[in-house]
Design an enzyme around this catalytic site. Structure first.
Site, PDB file in Angstrom:
ATOM      1  N   ASP A 101      -9.144 -10.001   8.813  1.00 13.25           N
ATOM      2  CA  ASP A 101     -10.586 -10.394   8.368  1.00 13.25           C
ATOM      3  C   ASP A 101     -10.696 -11.489   8.829  1.00 13.25           C
ATOM      4  O   ASP A 101     -11.963 -11.865   9.127  1.00 13.25           O
ATOM      5  CB  ASP A 101     -10.855  -9.709   7.108  1.00 13.25           C
ATOM      6  CG  ASP A 101     -11.003  -8.274   6.425  1.00 13.25           C
ATOM      7  OD1 ASP A 101     -11.061  -7.221   7.394  1.00 13.25           O
ATOM      8  OD2 ASP A 101     -11.581  -8.241   6.060  1.00 13.25           O
TER       9      ASP A 101
ATOM     10  N   LYS B  23       5.941 -13.822   3.342  1.00 15.66           N
ATOM     11  CA  LYS B  23       6.072 -14.861   1.765  1.00 15.66           C
ATOM     12  C   LYS B  23       7.224 -14.443   1.243  1.00 15.66           C
ATOM     13  O   LYS B  23       7.977 -13.330  -0.381  1.00 15.66           O
ATOM     14  CB  LYS B  23       5.217 -13.692   0.770  1.00 15.66           C
ATOM     15  CG  LYS B  23       4.905 -14.960  -0.120  1.00 15.66           C
ATOM     16  CD  LYS B  23       4.638 -16.781   0.421  1.00 15.66           C
ATOM     17  CE  LYS B  23       4.573 -17.507  -0.893  1.00 15.66           C
ATOM     18  NZ  LYS B  23       3.607 -18.869  -0.584  1.00 15.66           N
TER      19      LYS B  23
ATOM     20  N   ASP C 207      -3.561  -6.682   6.244  1.00 16.65           N
ATOM     21  CA  ASP C 207      -4.822  -6.105   6.272  1.00 16.65           C
ATOM     22  C   ASP C 207      -5.903  -7.470   5.988  1.00 16.65           C
ATOM     23  O   ASP C 207      -7.122  -8.058   6.518  1.00 16.65           O
ATOM     24  CB  ASP C 207      -4.938  -5.444   4.769  1.00 16.65           C
ATOM     25  CG  ASP C 207      -5.694  -5.334   4.940  1.00 16.65           C
ATOM     26  OD1 ASP C 207      -7.308  -4.983   5.388  1.00 16.65           O
ATOM     27  OD2 ASP C 207      -5.981  -4.162   3.338  1.00 16.65           O
TER      28      ASP C 207
ATOM     29  N   TYR D 118       0.575  -0.970   0.235  1.00 16.20           N
ATOM     30  CA  TYR D 118       0.250   0.114  -0.022  1.00 16.20           C
ATOM     31  C   TYR D 118       1.041   1.855   0.305  1.00 16.20           C
ATOM     32  O   TYR D 118       0.403   2.014   0.668  1.00 16.20           O
ATOM     33  CB  TYR D 118      -1.125  -0.115   1.087  1.00 16.20           C
ATOM     34  CG  TYR D 118      -1.797  -0.764   0.837  1.00 16.20           C
ATOM     35  CD1 TYR D 118      -2.056  -1.964   0.542  1.00 16.20           C
ATOM     36  CD2 TYR D 118      -2.697  -1.243   2.354  1.00 16.20           C
ATOM     37  CE1 TYR D 118      -2.701  -3.019   0.195  1.00 16.20           C
ATOM     38  CE2 TYR D 118      -3.221  -2.146   2.704  1.00 16.20           C
ATOM     39  CZ  TYR D 118      -3.770  -3.442   1.657  1.00 16.20           C
ATOM     40  OH  TYR D 118      -4.473  -4.550   1.291  1.00 16.20           O
TER      41      TYR D 118
ATOM     42  N   ASP E 225       0.497 -17.857   3.205  1.00 16.56           N
ATOM     43  CA  ASP E 225      -0.107 -19.464   2.475  1.00 16.56           C
ATOM     44  C   ASP E 225      -0.903 -20.083   3.987  1.00 16.56           C
ATOM     45  O   ASP E 225      -2.239 -20.237   4.742  1.00 16.56           O
ATOM     46  CB  ASP E 225      -0.254 -20.139   1.659  1.00 16.56           C
ATOM     47  CG  ASP E 225       1.738 -19.946   1.709  1.00 16.56           C
ATOM     48  OD1 ASP E 225       1.764 -19.498   2.281  1.00 16.56           O
ATOM     49  OD2 ASP E 225       1.642 -20.617   0.353  1.00 16.56           O
TER      50      ASP E 225
END
Ligand code: ATP
Length: 383
Positions: free
Chosen positions: A279, A218, A275, A141, A251
């Site tokens: 959720d 990652k 982010d 971002y 993952d």
């Protein structure tokens, strides 16, 4: 304590509804502040060509912290379609109000606790208590993006692998930002005991009495950027030998969060991974209506429910205000009123455990203000 000045920013959709409910609870808690309303959101994009007018930025500069509801955000093409021709001709471009505030005020820690309150019918498992520390100012971002890649960029070695017609976003990760988000996570771990249950120590090797920080990355694919993040996290972990530390691919983490959420305690990660995972964690404990958040810097902070404007339920008075109310609780803690913060937390826990008030996301029929009124009534009775 002198009355703090708080920028009060309802924004769009259910933002206004959950903030109204939160004020009821704040006022009943005995906490006193000057709440100064500010303009933010889609309405101002359409009228003024920006969702974050300069007067709102000025307001933030003259307050101790901000409390924010939600802003509707849309992809660029849809945002431009909604803009009147005159403003389009002036070259207005949509940019997320929240991302701008986070960067402008250097609110580098996005703190997202996800706790399974006992008795919440939406809990996937009882005992879940996961806190996510998400880096809030850079990563995916960064805001450095191009619909068409500038030709000069092709002079850089390695760019020949990128197709000419591609749009690109720069994922920027610095050692400085990685170190400070890791420090925020380890400082929290060092200051407070583990709250949630832990999964079977014999199977996982995880000590239930010890805090555990999981750095999520990652780095096997994004070697440069997540390499920087991981080496910073390792450095800070080395300064805290008493706190458990592990590293996990993003993952794998998504899979493990669903399979065995009790193994997690504190997660520290980069902006976009945080982010998405927050959720996921919210859904483990009842959904977005139970997910508070704080955007915290060294000098300023903004608290907000993690959910967005939820236009599908806006205007119906059925949004769950608990995420916003728990965000207010975090705000009071940050402002130093631990007593009121603790009482709000206990009032929320009591109402959820007793089960008399259930909003539709909890399988009930009661509305936003009914939930807030029940929490305020607990405070009045002296929880
Ligand atoms: P935005 O575009 O502003 O990000 P969104 O609708 O895409 O908003 P969310 O607002 O996070 O994203 O909502 C995701 C889903 O969760 C929606 O279906 C919404 O109805 C539900 N939801 C979000 N917040 C709440 C809440 N406080 N109470 C009940 N349901 C909620």
């Amino acid at each position: 304590m002198a009355r703090p000045r708080i920028a009060w920013l309802p924004g769009d959709g259910i933002g206004g509804e959950v903030l109204q409910a939160t004020r009821l609870v704040l006022d009943e808690s005995g906490f006193e502040a000057n709440y100064i309303p500010g303009d933010i959101g889609w309405e101002f994009w359409k009228k003024e060509g920006t969702p974050l007018p300069d007067r709102t930025i000025e307001l933030l500069r003259h307050t101790e912290c901000a409390f924010f509801g939600a802003v509707t955000s849309m992809p660029n093409v849809d945002a431009m379609r909604e803009l009147p021709e005159g403003l389009r001709a002036k070259g207005a471009r949509y940019s997320s109000a929240v991302l701008r505030i986070r960067k402008m005020f250097d609110l580098y820690t996005c703190l997202r606790p996800c706790r399974a309150y006992p008795g919440n019918p939406g809990n996937m498992r009882e005992g879940i208590d996961i806190t996510i520390f998400r880096e809030n100012t850079e990563g995916m971002y960064s805001g450095a993006e191009w619909d068409k890649i500038p030709l000069e960029l092709y002079e850089v070695k390695g760019m020949e692998r990128v197709p000419r017609q591609a749009a690109i976003t720069i994922r920027a990760i610095t050692r400085k930002a990685s170190l400070r988000i890791a420090r925020a996570a380890f400082d929290r771990a060092a200051d407070t005991p583990r709250q949630g249950a832990a999964s079977d120590p014999a199977r996982t090797g995880i000590c239930p009495e010890k805090r555990l920080v999981t750095a999520v990355h990652k780095a096997n694919v994004m070697r440069a950027t997540d390499g920087v993040f991981l080496s910073a996290a390792r450095e800070v972990a080395g300064e805290h030998p008493d706190i458990g530390y592990e590293e996990m691919l993003v993952d794998t983490c998504a899979m493990q969060l669903v399979r065995d959420p009790l193994r997690f305690d504190i997660i520290v990660t980069t902006n976009m991974f945080g982010d998405i995972l927050s959720d996921l964690c919210a859904q483990l404990v009842g959904g977005m209506g139970f997910a508070p958040s704080g955007n915290i810097g060294d000098k300023y902070a903004m608290f907000e429910p993690s959910h967005g404007s939820a236009l599908d339920i806006a205007g119906k008075g059925i949004a769950n205000p608990v995420a916003a109310i728990l965000s207010a609780r975090m705000m009071l803690e940050w402002l130093g009123d631990k007593d009121s913060a603790g009482r709000i937390g206990r009032a929320v826990a009591d109402v959820i455990r007793e089960g008399r008030v259930r909003t539709p996301d909890m399988g009930g029929k009661m509305g936003t203000m009914a939930m807030a009124t029940a929490i305020a009534a607990k405070l009045k009775k002296g929880t």
